[in-house]
Each structure stands twice: as structure tokens, then as C-alpha cells.
Write an enzyme that holds these catalytic residues in place. Structure first.
Site, PDB file in Angstrom:
ATOM      1  N   SER A 190       0.824  -1.206   0.000  1.00 47.97           N
ATOM      2  CA  SER A 190       0.000   0.000   0.000  1.00 47.97           C
ATOM      3  C   SER A 190       0.858   1.257   0.000  1.00 47.97           C
ATOM      4  CB  SER A 190      -0.854   0.044   1.271  1.00 47.97           C
ATOM      5  OG  SER A 190      -1.680  -1.084   1.341  1.00 47.97           O
ATOM      6  N   HIS A 233      -0.843  -2.551  -7.386  1.00 48.16           N
ATOM      7  CA  HIS A 233      -1.616  -2.329  -6.157  1.00 48.16           C
ATOM      8  C   HIS A 233      -3.112  -2.475  -6.420  1.00 48.16           C
ATOM      9  CE1 HIS A 233      -2.881   0.665  -2.785  1.00 48.16           C
ATOM     10  NE2 HIS A 233      -2.829  -0.556  -2.312  1.00 48.16           N
ATOM     11  N   GLU A 259      -3.233   0.229  -9.248  1.00 51.46           N
ATOM     12  CA  GLU A 259      -2.184   1.245  -9.433  1.00 51.46           C
ATOM     13  C   GLU A 259      -0.909   0.529  -9.883  1.00 51.46           C
ATOM     14  OE1 GLU A 259      -3.260   4.820  -6.326  1.00 51.46           O
ATOM     15  OE2 GLU A 259      -2.265   3.072  -5.482  1.00 51.46           O
ATOM     16  N   ASN A 294      -3.957   6.075  -1.737  1.00 50.58           N
ATOM     17  CA  ASN A 294      -3.746   6.101  -0.284  1.00 50.58           C
ATOM     18  C   ASN A 294      -3.207   7.444   0.203  1.00 50.58           C
ATOM     19  OD1 ASN A 294      -4.750   3.607   0.372  1.00 50.58           O
ATOM     20  ND2 ASN A 294      -2.809   2.550   0.006  1.00 50.58           N
TER      21      ASN A 294
HETATM   22  C1  LIG Z   1      -5.409   0.410   1.927  1.00 53.20           C
HETATM   23  C2  LIG Z   1      -5.200  -0.162   0.559  1.00 53.20           C
HETATM   24  O1  LIG Z   1      -3.846  -0.090   0.186  1.00 53.20           O
HETATM   25  C3  LIG Z   1      -6.019   0.368  -0.570  1.00 53.20           C
HETATM   26  C4  LIG Z   1      -7.484   0.067  -0.461  1.00 53.20           C
HETATM   27  O2  LIG Z   1      -7.935  -0.993  -0.836  1.00 53.20           O
HETATM   28  S1  LIG Z   1      -8.391   1.256   0.247  1.00 53.20           S
HETATM   29  C5  LIG Z   1     -10.024   0.543   0.337  1.00 53.20           C
HETATM   30  C6  LIG Z   1     -10.764   0.726  -0.949  1.00 53.20           C
HETATM   31  N1  LIG Z   1     -12.067   0.154  -0.802  1.00 53.20           N
HETATM   32  C7  LIG Z   1     -13.163   0.907  -0.638  1.00 53.20           C
HETATM   33  O3  LIG Z   1     -13.122   2.125  -0.643  1.00 53.20           O
HETATM   34  C8  LIG Z   1     -14.421   0.113  -0.427  1.00 53.20           C
HETATM   35  C9  LIG Z   1     -15.610   1.003  -0.261  1.00 53.20           C
HETATM   36  N2  LIG Z   1     -16.776   0.195   0.020  1.00 53.20           N
HETATM   37  C10 LIG Z   1     -17.493  -0.424  -0.959  1.00 53.20           C
HETATM   38  O4  LIG Z   1     -17.171  -0.355  -2.137  1.00 53.20           O
HETATM   39  C11 LIG Z   1     -18.701  -1.204  -0.503  1.00 53.20           C
HETATM   40  O5  LIG Z   1     -19.085  -0.741   0.764  1.00 53.20           O
HETATM   41  C12 LIG Z   1     -18.457  -2.756  -0.440  1.00 53.20           C
HETATM   42  C13 LIG Z   1     -18.209  -3.311  -1.852  1.00 53.20           C
HETATM   43  C14 LIG Z   1     -17.292  -3.114   0.466  1.00 53.20           C
HETATM   44  C15 LIG Z   1     -19.681  -3.419   0.168  1.00 53.20           C
HETATM   45  O6  LIG Z   1     -20.791  -2.959  -0.549  1.00 53.20           O
HETATM   46  P1  LIG Z   1     -22.294  -3.053   0.042  1.00 53.20           P
HETATM   47  O7  LIG Z   1     -23.196  -2.600  -1.036  1.00 53.20           O
HETATM   48  O8  LIG Z   1     -22.345  -2.428   1.365  1.00 53.20           O
HETATM   49  O9  LIG Z   1     -22.434  -4.550   0.384  1.00 53.20           O
HETATM   50  P2  LIG Z   1     -22.929  -5.736  -0.512  1.00 53.20           P
HETATM   51  O10 LIG Z   1     -24.311  -5.499  -1.026  1.00 53.20           O
HETATM   52  O11 LIG Z   1     -22.686  -6.948   0.338  1.00 53.20           O
HETATM   53  O12 LIG Z   1     -21.894  -5.756  -1.710  1.00 53.20           O
HETATM   54  C16 LIG Z   1     -22.027  -5.056  -2.938  1.00 53.20           C
HETATM   55  C17 LIG Z   1     -21.533  -5.967  -4.035  1.00 53.20           C
HETATM   56  O13 LIG Z   1     -20.135  -6.265  -3.824  1.00 53.20           O
HETATM   57  C18 LIG Z   1     -19.961  -7.685  -3.654  1.00 53.20           C
HETATM   58  N3  LIG Z   1     -18.986  -7.888  -2.575  1.00 53.20           N
HETATM   59  C19 LIG Z   1     -18.941  -7.236  -1.405  1.00 53.20           C
HETATM   60  N4  LIG Z   1     -17.871  -7.639  -0.693  1.00 53.20           N
HETATM   61  C20 LIG Z   1     -17.246  -8.587  -1.450  1.00 53.20           C
HETATM   62  C21 LIG Z   1     -16.091  -9.382  -1.268  1.00 53.20           C
HETATM   63  N5  LIG Z   1     -15.339  -9.291  -0.173  1.00 53.20           N
HETATM   64  N6  LIG Z   1     -15.744 -10.229  -2.252  1.00 53.20           N
HETATM   65  C22 LIG Z   1     -16.484 -10.338  -3.373  1.00 53.20           C
HETATM   66  N7  LIG Z   1     -17.576  -9.599  -3.610  1.00 53.20           N
HETATM   67  C23 LIG Z   1     -17.961  -8.740  -2.651  1.00 53.20           C
HETATM   68  C24 LIG Z   1     -21.314  -8.228  -3.275  1.00 53.20           C
HETATM   69  O14 LIG Z   1     -21.465  -9.559  -3.708  1.00 53.20           O
HETATM   70  C25 LIG Z   1     -22.277  -7.307  -4.014  1.00 53.20           C
HETATM   71  O15 LIG Z   1     -22.428  -7.733  -5.341  1.00 53.20           O
HETATM   72  P3  LIG Z   1     -23.824  -7.393  -6.141  1.00 53.20           P
HETATM   73  O16 LIG Z   1     -23.855  -5.902  -6.323  1.00 53.20           O
HETATM   74  O17 LIG Z   1     -23.696  -8.113  -7.420  1.00 53.20           O
HETATM   75  O18 LIG Z   1     -24.906  -7.892  -5.269  1.00 53.20           O
HETATM   76  N1  LIG Z   2      -6.344  -4.457   3.448  1.00 53.76           N
HETATM   77  C1  LIG Z   2      -6.462  -3.665   2.412  1.00 53.76           C
HETATM   78  O1  LIG Z   2      -7.495  -2.992   2.250  1.00 53.76           O
HETATM   79  C2  LIG Z   2      -5.354  -3.558   1.425  1.00 53.76           C
HETATM   80  C3  LIG Z   2      -5.631  -2.982   0.162  1.00 53.76           C
HETATM   81  C4  LIG Z   2      -4.601  -2.898  -0.789  1.00 53.76           C
HETATM   82  C5  LIG Z   2      -3.329  -3.366  -0.472  1.00 53.76           C
HETATM   83  N2  LIG Z   2      -3.114  -3.919   0.759  1.00 53.76           N
HETATM   84  C6  LIG Z   2      -1.762  -4.447   1.024  1.00 53.76           C
HETATM   85  O2  LIG Z   2      -1.783  -5.845   0.741  1.00 53.76           O
HETATM   86  C7  LIG Z   2      -0.873  -6.526   1.615  1.00 53.76           C
HETATM   87  C8  LIG Z   2      -1.636  -7.596   2.380  1.00 53.76           C
HETATM   88  O3  LIG Z   2      -2.657  -6.967   3.131  1.00 53.76           O
HETATM   89  P1  LIG Z   2      -3.899  -7.786   3.696  1.00 53.76           P
HETATM   90  O4  LIG Z   2      -4.905  -6.801   4.113  1.00 53.76           O
HETATM   91  O5  LIG Z   2      -4.241  -8.886   2.752  1.00 53.76           O
HETATM   92  O6  LIG Z   2      -3.224  -8.433   5.015  1.00 53.76           O
HETATM   93  P2  LIG Z   2      -3.697  -9.693   5.851  1.00 53.76           P
HETATM   94  O7  LIG Z   2      -3.153  -9.496   7.217  1.00 53.76           O
HETATM   95  O8  LIG Z   2      -5.148  -9.953   5.653  1.00 53.76           O
HETATM   96  O9  LIG Z   2      -2.937 -10.909   5.136  1.00 53.76           O
HETATM   97  C9  LIG Z   2      -1.550 -11.096   5.134  1.00 53.76           C
HETATM   98  C10 LIG Z   2      -1.332 -12.581   4.894  1.00 53.76           C
HETATM   99  O10 LIG Z   2       0.055 -12.817   4.602  1.00 53.76           O
HETATM  100  C11 LIG Z   2       0.417 -14.029   5.240  1.00 53.76           C
HETATM  101  N3  LIG Z   2       1.889 -13.984   5.388  1.00 53.76           N
HETATM  102  C12 LIG Z   2       2.589 -13.151   6.191  1.00 53.76           C
HETATM  103  N4  LIG Z   2       3.920 -13.368   6.004  1.00 53.76           N
HETATM  104  C13 LIG Z   2       4.022 -14.348   5.053  1.00 53.76           C
HETATM  105  C14 LIG Z   2       5.109 -15.002   4.407  1.00 53.76           C
HETATM  106  N5  LIG Z   2       6.390 -14.670   4.699  1.00 53.76           N
HETATM  107  N6  LIG Z   2       4.845 -15.940   3.479  1.00 53.76           N
HETATM  108  C15 LIG Z   2       3.572 -16.274   3.154  1.00 53.76           C
HETATM  109  N7  LIG Z   2       2.498 -15.668   3.725  1.00 53.76           N
HETATM  110  C16 LIG Z   2       2.727 -14.730   4.656  1.00 53.76           C
HETATM  111  C17 LIG Z   2      -0.354 -14.059   6.539  1.00 53.76           C
HETATM  112  O11 LIG Z   2      -0.503 -15.389   7.010  1.00 53.76           O
HETATM  113  C18 LIG Z   2      -1.704 -13.448   6.102  1.00 53.76           C
HETATM  114  O12 LIG Z   2      -2.606 -14.438   5.662  1.00 53.76           O
HETATM  115  C19 LIG Z   2      -0.229  -5.448   2.493  1.00 53.76           C
HETATM  116  O13 LIG Z   2       0.970  -5.039   1.886  1.00 53.76           O
HETATM  117  C20 LIG Z   2      -1.273  -4.344   2.454  1.00 53.76           C
HETATM  118  O14 LIG Z   2      -0.735  -3.066   2.697  1.00 53.76           O
HETATM  119  C21 LIG Z   2      -4.081  -4.047   1.704  1.00 53.76           C
END
Ligand SMILES: C[C@H](O)CC(=O)SCCNC(=O)CCNC(=O)[C@H](O)C(C)(C)COP(=O)(O)OP(=O)(O)OC[C@H]1O[C@@H](n2cnc3c(N)ncnc32)[C@H](O)[C@@H]1OP(=O)(O)O
Ligand SMILES: NC(=O)c1ccc[n+]([C@@H]2O[C@H](COP(=O)([O-])OP(=O)(O)OC[C@H]3O[C@@H](n4cnc5c(N)ncnc54)[C@H](O)[C@@H]3O)[C@@H](O)[C@H]2O)c1
Length: 287
Positions: free
Chosen positions: A124, A145, A157, A195
Site C-alpha cells: 500500500s 496495487h 495502481e 492512499n
Molecule cells: C489500503 C489499501 O492499500 C487500498 C485500499 O484498498 S483502500 C479501500 C478501498 N475500498 C473501498 O473504498 C471500499 C468502499 N466500500 C465499498 O465499495 C462497498 O461498501 C463494499 C463493496 C465493500 C460493500 O458494498 P455493500 O453494497 O455495502 O455490500 P454488498 O451489497 O454486500 O456488496 C455489494 C456488491 O459487492 C460484492 N462484494 C462485497 N464484498 C465482497 C467481497 N469481499 N468479495 C467479493 N464480492 C464482494 C457483493 O457480492 C455485491 O455484489 P452485487 O452488487 O452483485 O450484489
Molecule cells: N487491506 C487492504 O485494504 C489492502 C488494500 C490494498 C493493499 N493492501 C496491502 O496488501 C498486503 C496484504 O494486506 P492484507 O490486508 O491482505 O493483510 P492480511 O493481514 O489480511 O494478510 C496477510 C497474509 O500474509 C500471510 N503472510 C505473512 N507473512 C508471510 C510469508 N512470509 N509468506 C507467506 N504468507 C505470509 C499471513 O498469514 C496473512 O494471511 C499489504 O501489503 C497491504 O498493505 C491491503
């Protein structure tokens, strides 16, 4: 640069089958690719398989795939990194910890035999350059990403370091596009594009909650109903994982030294307490 069929990748390795790794395995296998997932222990491998199966069952129930079993046939879950020897792309998705990732990239460099293999990181916020120079092939190391939940969100990304080759970047783009994702190009700076904007927003919401300004429910409801976000920032932090949120904030703060990136004390205490959000059953909400 046009990617020839010979340059396209179809043998995929994923290391780490947590929230993100299991999603990356799912979208790769659904795109018809052969996937080897390496998890570190028996329990985490079992959890990864369960997460993958549940998500595929849901996709099958909605008619998006013919059957979960059909997709699962293309996925091999193992605990030995040696199983990645013949992979054309390996995506690292382990915990957001620089020391752990650098150690893993060194190991991957030793086990992956294809001289043109791509080493992708789903980090991330950790500099891709630091992962690149941990290997003898920094030209083949790139940030790819994905976003959570991977099967739902279309963005990827693409993050080349200063040493990533144009061929690696374009082969990664072609692979991500083949999974149905839409890539954007980012510089190798902490937080990339999304992010760098999203994490300070989430941290501001945590500070607002921490100060007693409003309840978690009202902060989230405010952003859902008043700004049309799919979920509020505290629910989103719980989805991302509070440990990951804190780790990303720390990388951003280390790089830019701006107070807006500093992890608030409440976030730090919740992580210390093991309140990691959805994945541990409790964060700002209880699941
Ligand atoms: C930190 C990192 O580096 C970067 C990041 O990833 S930052 C995080 C970015 N993510 C976001 O911003 C997520 C924002 N949230 C959302 O998009 C929505 O709230 C959500 C998709 C998580 C859930 O949506 P919501 O409408 O509340 O729930 P729900 O009705 O269960 O799901 C919507 C659809 O997504 C699907 N879905 C939800 N979660 C899922 C999952 N974990 N896996 C697969 N499909 C999923 C559902 O099946 C549903 O499909 P449909 O429209 O065909 O019925
Ligand atoms: N959580 C998010 O929304 C998100 C979104 C985008 C990117 N990321 C990035 O993706 C990466 C994983 O995040 P996450 O949320 O899936 O974490 P998580 O904690 O859900 O999963 C990490 C997994 O890696 C496994 N693991 C740790 N060390 C290992 C090793 N040496 N060999 C094999 N497996 C190992 C652990 O058992 C665990 O299942 C991080 O770099 C995170 O920053 C996270």
C-alpha cells in the site's frame, strides 16, 4: 509498447493469502490463469482457502461464474516458496512490513527460475525501490496495487521504481487489464495516488471520533448520506484492517513528515489491543 503473446503471463504466484492475496488469487483464477498461493502456516492456508471458496460460492450464486469448483481447480495452495520456481509473475501480498517484504523479495529472487519473471508487490505504501534492490533483478520489480475488495473494485495502481524496465511495466499492465482491472500509473512515492489522499481522510475521521466530536455511527452516516460514499471512513478502516491503516500512515509520515499522516493515538492503541477491524471481529464496530 505492444506485448506479444509470448510476453504475456499466465502462470501466477501469490504470496500471502489474507484479505488481499485471496482476492488476487480469485480474480486471476477467474480469468483462467493457473495460480499457486503460498501461505505461511496450516491455519492461515485453511483460512485463505475458506475465504476464496466463500467468495467464489457467492459469485456462483449470482451467476457470475459457472461453478466455484471449476475455478478452484486452477488454484494450488502450498506452504513452500519453492513451488513458485516456474511462475511468470509473483505477486507479494504479505503483511505491510518493510523488513518482512525485503526478506521475502530476497527469497523470491533465489527461487523463481524464469529469467524474465515479474516480481510484483501489492504494498500500500512501501517504496518499490526498496523491494527492487533487495533482488538481483530490480528491473523486474514493480508495484501492482489492487483495492479491497479485489473482486469488486476495478482499480490497479501500477508503480514502477526508477529501475523498473518498460517491458516489466507493460507486461504488468497487460496482465492487470486481462483480469478486468483498469490500471492507473503512479510514481514510486509513499501511498501512490489513492492512499496518499484516502489515508489522511480516514485519519481525520479517527481524530474526530477520538475527540468526542461525534459518534462513529454519525461520522460514517454523514459521509454515506451526505457525500455518497459507499461506506463511512471508520467502517472503511475496519474493512482495510486497522494494522494496515496504521502501517500505511507510518510510511506516509516517514516519507512526507506531515502531521496529517501521523497515526492518531487511538488507532495505535486499538492496534496494540488487537482490535484490527473486521478481520479480528472488532474495530470501530463489532462484527
Ligand atoms: C489500503 C489499501 O492499500 C487500498 C485500499 O484498498 S483502500 C479501500 C478501498 N475500498 C473501498 O473504498 C471500499 C468502499 N466500500 C465499498 O465499495 C462497498 O461498501 C463494499 C463493496 C465493500 C460493500 O458494498 P455493500 O453494497 O455495502 O455490500 P454488498 O451489497 O454486500 O456488496 C455489494 C456488491 O459487492 C460484492 N462484494 C462485497 N464484498 C465482497 C467481497 N469481499 N468479495 C467479493 N464480492 C464482494 C457483493 O457480492 C455485491 O455484489 P452485487 O452488487 O452483485 O450484489
Ligand atoms: N487491506 C487492504 O485494504 C489492502 C488494500 C490494498 C493493499 N493492501 C496491502 O496488501 C498486503 C496484504 O494486506 P492484507 O490486508 O491482505 O493483510 P492480511 O493481514 O489480511 O494478510 C496477510 C497474509 O500474509 C500471510 N503472510 C505473512 N507473512 C508471510 C510469508 N512470509 N509468506 C507467506 N504468507 C505470509 C499471513 O498469514 C496473512 O494471511 C499489504 O501489503 C497491504 O498493505 C491491503
Amino acid at each position: 509498447m505492444t506485448i506479444s503473446s509470448e510476453q504475456q503471463v499466465s502462470k501466477v504466484g501469490v504470496v500471502g493469502g489474507g484479505l488481499m492475496g485471496s482476492g488476487i488469487v480469485e480474480v486471476s483464477a477467474r480469468a483462467g490463469q493457473d495460480v499457486v498461493l503460498v501461505e505461511s502456516g496450516v491455519d492461515s492456508a485453511r483460512a485463505a482457502k475458506a475465504r476464496l471458496a466463500a467468495s467464489l460460492e457467492r459469485a456462483a450464486a449470482k451467476g457470475r461464474i459457472e461453478s466455484a469448483e471449476g475455478v478452484l481447480q486452477r488454484v494450488h495452495v502450498v506452504s513452500d516458496l519453492g513451488a513458485l520456481a516456474d511462475r511468470e509473475i509473483v505477486v507479494e501480498a504479505i503483511v505491510e512490513d518493510e523488513t518482512a517484504k525485503v526478506a521475502l523479495f530476497k527469497e523470491l529472487d533465489a527461487v523463481v527460475e524464469d529469467p524474465r519473471a515479474i516480481f510484483a508487490s501489492n504494498t500500500s505504501s512501501i517504496p518499490i525501490m526498496k523491494l527492487g534492490v533487495a533482488t538481483s533483478r530490480p528491473g523486474q520489480v514493480v508495484g501492482v496495487h489492487f483495492f479491497n475488495p479485489v473482486p469488486v473494485l476495478r482499480l490497479v495502481e501500477l508503480v514502477p521504481s526508477l529501475l523498473t524496465s518498460p517491458e516489466t511495466l507493460e507486461r504488468s499492465r497487460s496482465w492487470a487489464t486481462g483480469l478486468g482491472k483498469q490500471p492507473i500509473d503512479c510514481q514510486d512515492r509513499a501511498g501512490f495516488v489513492v492512499n496518499a489522499l484516502l489515508i489522511p481522510f480516514i485519519l481525520s475521521a479517527i481524530r474526530m471520533y477520538e475527540s468526542g466530536f461525534a459518534s462513529a455511527e454519525d461520522i460514517d452516516r454523514g459521509l454515506v448520506l451526505g457525500a455518497a460514499h459507499p461506506q463511512g471512513p471508520l467502517a472503511l478502516a475496519d474493512l482495510i484492517g486497522l494494522d494496515t491503516t496504521q502501517a500505511v500512515a507510518e510510511s506516509l509520515y516517514e516519507e512526507f513528515k506531515e502531521p496529517l499522516y501521523a497515526a492518531p493515538p487511538l488507532l495505535q492503541r486499538m492496534v496494540a489491543a488487537g482490535l484490527l477491524g473486521r478481520k479480528s471481529g472488532r474495530g470501530f464496530y463489532t462484527y
